[in-house]
Design an enzyme around this catalytic site. Structure first.
Site, PDB file in Angstrom:
ATOM      1  N   ASP A   8       7.118 -27.266  47.185  1.00  4.27           N
ATOM      2  CA  ASP A   8       7.658 -28.465  47.810  1.00  4.27           C
ATOM      3  C   ASP A   8       8.605 -29.180  46.857  1.00  4.27           C
ATOM      4  OD1 ASP A   8       5.392 -29.046  46.183  1.00  4.27           O
ATOM      5  OD2 ASP A   8       5.190 -31.020  47.121  1.00  4.27           O
ATOM      6  N   GLU A  46       2.531 -30.444  45.730  1.00  3.34           N
ATOM      7  CA  GLU A  46       2.465 -30.980  44.367  1.00  3.34           C
ATOM      8  C   GLU A  46       3.099 -32.355  44.299  1.00  3.34           C
ATOM      9  OE1 GLU A  46       3.536 -31.815  40.193  1.00  3.34           O
ATOM     10  OE2 GLU A  46       4.859 -31.685  41.941  1.00  3.34           O
TER      11      GLU A  46
END
Length: 551
Positions: free
Chosen positions: A112, A176
């Site tokens: 991400d 994350e």
């Protein structure tokens, strides 16, 4: 496990005036086509940037499927797409050594990226664009460059798995950058069998400092602060703006917020931060700062620690390393310009030192705030601080010695990140974890450098060998509003991955060769909540590959 092979991914145009090239050089390891590796890594990086994984919503499944398409069918590599629903997924690939004799090494990165404000971009953030030796694209450093390089590395190592003495686990995680716990925590809770047998884990984190033409420090992250959000809520009577009220909720909130903003929590040291200042003193030019570092590195009584901390805290980074910190990040209140609201809220992002009790921190914030109308409360539940990765392990010693080979004048320093990474979850699971990753370091000097260096030594069948990698990236002062990421950002994971075969194989002569550049800091952070370093955008100028031997 660390890289042995890191070339520049593009040959730069003419260097920026007054900038110097830093780096290490060495021949490519036997059997490795560096130019082909560069091209392949660039291709992976460009494809990954085109996959929009802004978090929220994440949509990491499209990237997991990309990795599965790359690795599936390669002899020796097993793949798993771990679907968690709503477009979110994690990915695991495991390269099986033909005859493993030691526990695996885990290389990880996250899929991400933070959201892109397109109004502040001069290019499409999800269409990789190369201009003047720079690659522009969201996630090129955080963290798709790392994943692209690791992908190239793992495919290359699969051709040599008969030389490996350890399996290599490639883990690409979701979430994350925040949101629901569907990333590393979900993997460890639901599929510990896929990663839980790893002896070492390497992830983003750590820093390299270049100053006055010299690689001064290599900081290896061994621990990090614990991140929380604390909400200050103010209550008071509402009314019309034409009649000022002495107990205005927003006024009370503002006073309490200022009090907490100015407050300094006590300075406390741990094994990592004590050694950090002790070693940093050996290269500090400012005599007062150097003396303070030396005192705090050896002091045991609170008076001496506080006196030294008073000097060191003039530097915002040192201040953050020494103590728990609370940063005011959001203010909310009011409904109309002529209405006195009955409530207001402020959010403090609090980074707690490992081992400190966040409930005590919140209690102190309420005391310091000093407003009866304002209450500070923890958003969420307290978490247990994971233990630091020891600085006495074979892994740390190998990283230290290899760094010295690559940059003989450098000082290797254990480092506590003031940010947060997925590494905390691994430390909580008792992985031995070290990290080094690109993050801007706000040094007072005229030249700042960001880079990565990751090194590992493990016993192979023919005895210990060390593999090393380093790369140094420049941050030009121009184009402050642009997120600029060099193709060589992909070097870290390539270092992590390609090193594996040579970390744990039977080959006797192993060398490393990454590339490096440096330059001025851009000056303005384009993002305030970056897991691990607090800066999303870098301008990274590509220079011809530097050289150094690494044994």
């Amino acid at each position: 496990m660390l890289g042995y092979l890191l070339p520049a991914l593009l040959i730069a145009a003419s260097p920026v005036a007054s900038q110097t090239v830093y780096g290490v050089r060495a021949p490519a390891p036997a059997g490795y086509d560096r130019a082909a590796g560069q091209r392949t890594t660039q291709t992976h990086l460009e494809r990954l940037i085109r996959l929009n994984t802004q978090n929220p919503p994440g949509n990491e499944r499209i990237t997991a499927l990309y990795f599965d398409s790359v690795f599936r069918g390669i002899p020796g590599i097993e793949t798993r797409v771990l679907d968690v629903g709503e477009g979110r997924a994690n990915f695991v690939a495991r390269l099986r050594a033909t005859r493993p004799t030691r526990k695996p090494v885990l290389i990880m990165g996250h899929m991400d990226v933070v959201g892109a404000d397109t109004s502040k971009w001069e290019t499409n953030p999800f269409e990789p664009t190369i201009r003047d030796g720079y690659l522009y694209g969201r996630g090129a450093i955080d963290d798709k460059g790392m994943l692209a390089a690791a992908t190239t590395a793992l495919v290359h190592l699969a051709r040599q798995r008969d030389r490996l003495t350890r399996d290599i686990i490639f883990l690409a995680t979701a979430a994350e950058e925040g949101g629901p716990p569907v990333g590393i925590d979900w993997v460890l809770a639901n599929h510990p069998e896929l990663v839980g047998d790893a002896e070492f884990a390497l992830n983003e984190g750590g820093r390299i400092r270049v100053e006055d033409g010299t690689i001064r420090t290599v900081n290896i992250q061994t621990t990090e602060k614990v991140a929380y959000n604390v909400i200050a809520t103010a209550k008071g009577p509402s009314g019309h703006g034409s009649v000022p009220l002495p107990d205005n909720a927003l006024a009370a909130l503002a006073r309490a917020a200022v009090h907490v903003h100015k407050h300094r929590f006590p300075a406390r040291l741990n094994e990592t931060t004590r050694l950090y200042f002790n070693r940093l003193a050996s290269i500090e030019k400012d005599l007062e700062m150097r003396a303070a570092m030396q005192r705090i590195g050896s002091a045991t009584d609170s008076t001496a620690i506080n006196q030294a901390a008073e000097v060191l805290s003039r530097n915002p980074l040192y201040n953050a390393v020494l103590r728990t910190g609370a940063s005011l990040t959001i203010l909310q209140g009011g409904i109309r310009n002529n209405v006195i609201p009955s409530d207001g809220r402020a959010t403090f992002n609090v980074r707690v030192l490992p081992g400190e009790d966040v409930t005590e921190v919140v209690r102190e914030m309420n005391r310091v705030g000093g407003e009866s109308q304002v209450t500070f409360t923890l958003n969420g539940q307290p978490e247990q601080s994971p233990p630091p990765s020891p600085v006495t392990t074979e892994l740390f010693r190998a990283m230290e010695s290899s760094a010295k080979v690559m940059a003989p004048q450098t000082t290797v320093i254990p480092f506590m990140s003031t940010g947060a990474t997925d590494g905390a979850a691994l430390r909580a699971g008792e992985f031995r974890r070290m990290a080094s990753s690109p993050c801007r370091f706000p040094w007072r000097t005229s030249c700042a450098c960001t880079a990565t260096m990751s090194v590992c030594r493990c016993l192979r069948s023919d005895g210990p060998r060390s593999i090393c990698t380093a790369s140094f990236r420049q941050l030009p002062a121009s184009r402050l509003r642009m997120i600029r990421n060099r193709l060589q950002a992909a070097h870290l994971a390539l270092a992590l991955g390609l090193a594996l075969a040579y970390l744990f194989n039977r080959q006797r002569d192993v060398t490393s060769s990454p590339g490096a550049t440096h330059g001025q800091p851009t000056g303005t952070d384009l993002r305030t909540s970056f897991g691990g370093c607090g800066l999303l955008g870098y301008g990274l100028h590509i220079q011809p590959e530097p050289r150094v031997s690494c044994g």
